[in-house]
Design a protein around this motif. Structure first.
Motif, PDB file in Angstrom:
ATOM      1  N   ASN A 145       0.553   3.977  -1.577  1.00 18.07           N
ATOM      2  CA  ASN A 145      -0.018   5.799  -0.843  1.00 18.07           C
ATOM      3  C   ASN A 145       0.721   5.611   1.074  1.00 18.07           C
ATOM      4  O   ASN A 145       0.629   6.752   1.391  1.00 18.07           O
ATOM      5  CB  ASN A 145      -1.192   5.751  -0.956  1.00 18.07           C
ATOM      6  CG  ASN A 145      -1.310   5.915  -2.217  1.00 18.07           C
ATOM      7  OD1 ASN A 145      -0.802   7.089  -3.010  1.00 18.07           O
ATOM      8  ND2 ASN A 145      -2.069   5.213  -3.229  1.00 18.07           N
ATOM      9  N   GLU A 146      -0.550   4.906   1.767  1.00 18.85           N
ATOM     10  CA  GLU A 146      -0.158   4.449   3.152  1.00 18.85           C
ATOM     11  C   GLU A 146       0.339   4.518   3.606  1.00 18.85           C
ATOM     12  O   GLU A 146       1.198   5.162   4.631  1.00 18.85           O
ATOM     13  CB  GLU A 146      -1.386   3.442   3.918  1.00 18.85           C
ATOM     14  CG  GLU A 146      -2.274   3.236   3.250  1.00 18.85           C
ATOM     15  CD  GLU A 146      -2.831   3.519   2.167  1.00 18.85           C
ATOM     16  OE1 GLU A 146      -2.457   2.848   0.965  1.00 18.85           O
ATOM     17  OE2 GLU A 146      -4.715   2.989   1.695  1.00 18.85           O
ATOM     18  N   PHE A 147       1.737   4.103   2.837  1.00 26.62           N
ATOM     19  CA  PHE A 147       3.112   4.121   3.417  1.00 26.62           C
ATOM     20  C   PHE A 147       4.124   5.827   3.251  1.00 26.62           C
ATOM     21  O   PHE A 147       4.229   5.766   4.234  1.00 26.62           O
ATOM     22  CB  PHE A 147       4.319   3.035   2.616  1.00 26.62           C
ATOM     23  CG  PHE A 147       5.809   3.433   3.072  1.00 26.62           C
ATOM     24  CD1 PHE A 147       5.940   2.230   4.083  1.00 26.62           C
ATOM     25  CD2 PHE A 147       6.441   4.111   2.583  1.00 26.62           C
ATOM     26  CE1 PHE A 147       7.073   2.286   4.097  1.00 26.62           C
ATOM     27  CE2 PHE A 147       7.489   3.851   2.716  1.00 26.62           C
ATOM     28  CZ  PHE A 147       8.421   2.750   3.806  1.00 26.62           C
ATOM     29  N   ALA A 149       0.698  -1.357  -0.303  1.00 28.88           N
ATOM     30  CA  ALA A 149      -0.026   0.141  -0.164  1.00 28.88           C
ATOM     31  C   ALA A 149       1.321   1.335  -0.472  1.00 28.88           C
ATOM     32  O   ALA A 149       1.531   1.937   0.961  1.00 28.88           O
ATOM     33  CB  ALA A 149      -1.043   0.279   1.326  1.00 28.88           C
ATOM     34  N   THR A 168       5.966  10.556   5.998  1.00 25.18           N
ATOM     35  CA  THR A 168       5.642  12.323   6.072  1.00 25.18           C
ATOM     36  C   THR A 168       5.114  12.288   7.110  1.00 25.18           C
ATOM     37  O   THR A 168       5.714  13.511   8.091  1.00 25.18           O
ATOM     38  CB  THR A 168       4.527  12.179   4.800  1.00 25.18           C
ATOM     39  OG1 THR A 168       5.001  12.128   3.955  1.00 25.18           O
ATOM     40  CG2 THR A 168       4.713  14.147   4.721  1.00 25.18           C
ATOM     41  N   ALA A 199       1.740   8.143   3.331  1.00 18.50           N
ATOM     42  CA  ALA A 199       1.659   9.290   4.209  1.00 18.50           C
ATOM     43  C   ALA A 199       1.663   9.264   5.724  1.00 18.50           C
ATOM     44  O   ALA A 199       1.680   9.988   6.272  1.00 18.50           O
ATOM     45  CB  ALA A 199      -0.038   9.109   3.903  1.00 18.50           C
ATOM     46  N   ASP A 200       1.975   7.676   5.969  1.00 19.26           N
ATOM     47  CA  ASP A 200       2.407   7.940   7.406  1.00 19.26           C
ATOM     48  C   ASP A 200       4.793   7.862   7.801  1.00 19.26           C
ATOM     49  O   ASP A 200       4.477   8.790   8.660  1.00 19.26           O
ATOM     50  CB  ASP A 200       2.733   5.985   7.960  1.00 19.26           C
ATOM     51  CG  ASP A 200       3.448   5.659   8.852  1.00 19.26           C
ATOM     52  OD1 ASP A 200       2.427   5.823   9.851  1.00 19.26           O
ATOM     53  OD2 ASP A 200       4.746   5.187   8.984  1.00 19.26           O
TER      54      ASP A 200
END
Length: 397
Positions: A273-275, A271, A280, A277-278
């Motif tokens: 995108n989630e990676f 994932a 950042t 986001a976390d």
């Protein structure tokens, strides 16, 4: 010279003469040097002559994806051959890019290695498989816009087609590649407050914040990425900061700075995108200011188990040819990532060396070219023994 090699050389030479340079992303403004329409026309003529039914899908005007189908029987497996029709640009080349020359056991020209050589070898293989009545259904998928982030394959519509396995033609020196990393381009933004350069204490310098972020990426994020490994990639994930841009004038405290980053993520990061986001969010918490994330592009990873019937068939064939059958992974992306994300088992295998792809003197070793054609034929013959892996979808054509 082997008759089939001579045929392949003719096909490849014809393809090299066709300008299919792609230097602008789909939807990008600007004057295009070329497109893939003429390549699709050439392939359509050859494939129709072999008995394929040919369809085109257009992500953009004159930018087709070509899907050709040779169906024998619903009870047989379907093997898809895929390679892309576009090439990179020709600036800086020291040979005539569109004048194919054979010398010293090599064929020279833009696209010879990446990936018109694969297209030609696959076309010759299909000709042989049909002539020998090999019990297998064939798809020949030629994509557009691969060189600008695998955009064309992402827009392929293969609903209605049964696909039991895909061989993606890229320059692997005919080695078996069962996995490649995800390629992601992201931007990290730092914001501050503008002020006159004579009174910097009244502002908040976004470039200084970006400097702190750079240090964090180098000392914290990159080591963390390196520890994310899987069974194929022991070097983990990687990050490279390629562009830093901020400020508008030397006497103005900059209120904005951006970092453009190149990430290569191993397939177990499922994932992205989630990676990001976390990642950042953790950077913002550690640095004490907000780091903004903009995901520019993500090309998916690919990973097919070595035990799957397609790579298993390839490994058997490689051993029969006295070649190394060890499956491997590569850091660069291919259309196999997009096709794998659609649920199709993919491997990457083709003639040529990635070291000469995109180069000033692009060429293809003729012994690898002949070997590729022979391997494609023998792999398809071996794969035919496995039987179909999927039921034909409703409305298959």
């Amino acid at each position: 010279m082997d008759t089939r090699l001579a045929t392949s050389i003719t096909y490849l030479s014809d393809m090299i003469r066709i300008d299919s340079r792609n230097t602008l992303a789909l939807g990008a403004p600007g004057l295009r040097e070329a497109n893939e329409e003429d390549m699709a026309d050439y392939l359509t003529g050859k494939l129709n002559a072999l008995g394929f039914s040919v369809a085109r899908q257009y992500p953009a005007p004159k930018r087709p994806n070509l899907i050709a189908r040779h169906h024998v029987d619903d009870g047989l497996p379907t093997l898809a051959f895929n390679a892309h029709m576009d090439t990179v640009g020709t600036a800086g080349m020291s040979i005539d890019p569109f004048d194919p020359q054979v010398r010293d056991g090599r064929l020279y020209g833009r696209g010879s290695c990446d990936t018109k050589g694969s297209l030609a070898a696959m076309l010759t293989a299909c000709e042989t498989l049909i002539a020998t009545k090999t019990p297998i259904n064939l798809l020949y998928i030629a994509t557009c816009a691969e060189e600008t982030g695998c955009q064309g394959s992402a827009l392929l519509d293969l609903s209605g087609y049964t696909v039991d396995g895909v061989i993606v033609g890229e320059p692997t020196r005919n080695h078996l590649v069962v996995a490649h990393k995800c390629h992601a381009t992201i931007e990290l933004h730092c914001r501050g407050k503008a002020a006159h350069g004579s009174r910097p204490h009244l502002g908040d310098n976004a470039i200084y914040k970006a400097g702190h972020l750079l240090n964090y990426l180098e000392t914290v994020t990159i080591p963390e990425l390196a520890r994310i490994k899987d069974e194929v990639f022991r070097d983990g994930c990687t990050l490279s900061v390629g562009i830093i841009a901020g400020g508008v004038k030397n006497n103005i405290v900059p209120d904005f700075c951006r970092l453009v980053c190149d990430f290569r993520l191993v397939p177990c990061v499922t994932a992205p995108n989630e990676f990001f986001a976390d990642m950042t969010a953790r950077a913002s918490a550690a640095l004490g200011f907000t780091v903004e994330l903009q995901v520019v592009d993500i090309s998916p990873a690919m990973h097919t188990a070595a035990e799957h019937p397609l790579p298993a068939s390839i490994r058997t064939t490689l051993r029969q040819h006295g070649l190394d059958d060890t499956p491997s992974g590569v850091a660069y992306c291919t259309d196999g990532g997009q096709l794998s994300a659609m649920g199709f088992p993919c491997v990457v295998m083709g003639p040529g060396d990635i070291a000469v792809a995109h180069s000033a003197v692009e060429y293809l070793e003729l012994d690898q070219f002949q070997q590729a054609y022979e391997l494609y034929v023998d792999v398809a013959t071996e794969f035919a023994k496995q039987g179909p892996q999927h039921s034909p979808p409703p409305g298959s054509n």
